[in-house]
Design a protein around this motif. Structure first.
Motif, PDB file in Angstrom:
ATOM      1  N   VAL A  21       5.619  -4.078   8.413  1.00 60.30           N
ATOM      2  CA  VAL A  21       4.973  -2.803   8.101  1.00 60.30           C
ATOM      3  C   VAL A  21       4.866  -1.935   9.351  1.00 60.30           C
ATOM      4  N   ASN A  22       4.885  -0.632   9.134  1.00 59.96           N
ATOM      5  CA  ASN A  22       4.669   0.296  10.231  1.00 59.96           C
ATOM      6  C   ASN A  22       3.212   0.197  10.688  1.00 59.96           C
ATOM      7  N   MET A  47      10.164   5.702   7.251  1.00 58.35           N
ATOM      8  CA  MET A  47       9.694   6.680   8.219  1.00 58.35           C
ATOM      9  C   MET A  47       8.282   6.338   8.677  1.00 58.35           C
ATOM     10  N   VAL A  48       7.994   6.690   9.923  1.00 59.31           N
ATOM     11  CA  VAL A  48       6.650   6.506  10.455  1.00 59.31           C
ATOM     12  C   VAL A  48       5.875   7.787  10.168  1.00 59.31           C
ATOM     13  N   ILE A  90       4.600   3.405  14.961  1.00 58.22           N
ATOM     14  CA  ILE A  90       5.850   2.729  15.262  1.00 58.22           C
ATOM     15  C   ILE A  90       6.356   2.031  14.006  1.00 58.22           C
ATOM     16  N   LYS A  91       7.654   2.112  13.813  1.00 57.74           N
ATOM     17  CA  LYS A  91       8.275   1.519  12.649  1.00 57.74           C
ATOM     18  C   LYS A  91       8.170  -0.005  12.696  1.00 57.74           C
ATOM     19  N   THR A 122      -4.025   8.212   4.693  1.00 66.23           N
ATOM     20  CA  THR A 122      -4.087   7.573   3.376  1.00 66.23           C
ATOM     21  C   THR A 122      -2.975   6.557   3.156  1.00 66.23           C
ATOM     22  N   LEU A 123      -1.966   6.584   4.012  1.00 63.32           N
ATOM     23  CA  LEU A 123      -0.860   5.637   3.878  1.00 63.32           C
ATOM     24  C   LEU A 123      -1.150   4.311   4.566  1.00 63.32           C
ATOM     25  N   TYR A 124      -2.269   4.243   5.271  1.00 63.18           N
ATOM     26  CA  TYR A 124      -2.625   3.040   6.025  1.00 63.18           C
ATOM     27  C   TYR A 124      -3.866   2.419   5.390  1.00 63.18           C
TER      28      TYR A 124
END
Length: 127
Positions: free
Chosen positions: A32-33, A106-107, A51-52, A112-114
């Motif tokens: 996971v990023n 994409m990073v 970071i990717k 809300t994506l974390y």
């Protein structure tokens, strides 16, 4: 869901350096990023760097480009943020976070994506 724990904050002087670390456990974080966010009373929570999952790309806020470097060691399940040329305005609580999505291409900088967040580590920079 897993857990991330940040460390390494503290006091620094303007122009100096600090390094933050974030240890991950309980989940395949190598897929996971990962990212660092900050919280400051004026700016609230903001994206710092990401970071990717494979380390292949990074993304930085304009305010830290050229000064901060994000890196990761998947063998150690550890994320880093090398902070250089510190400024008083870098003073904030810094949080590490893990993306909800496995192997996202994409990073991205949207909070809300974390969905896994560390407890935060205070960085204070004096002038």
């Amino acid at each position: 869901q897993g857990e991330v724990v940040g460390s390494g904050g503290g006091f620094g002087q303007a122009g100096g350096s600090l390094r933050l670390s974030c240890s991950a456990s309980g989940r395949p974080f190598s897929r996971v990023n990962l990212a660092w966010f900050l919280y400051a009373p004026v700016d609230e929570r903001g994206f710092v760097a990401g970071i990717k999952w494979n380390g292949g790309s990074t993304n930085y806020a304009d305010s830290v480009k050229g000064r901060f470097t994000i890196s990761r060691d998947n063998a150690k399940n550890t994320l880093y943020l090398q902070m250089r040329s510190l400024k008083p305005e870098d003073t904030a609580v810094y949080y590490c976070a893990a993306d909800t999505h496995i192997e996202r291409a994409m990073v991205l900088n949207a909070q809300t994506l974390y969905n896994v967040w560390g407890q935060g580590t205070q960085v204070t920079v004096s002038s």
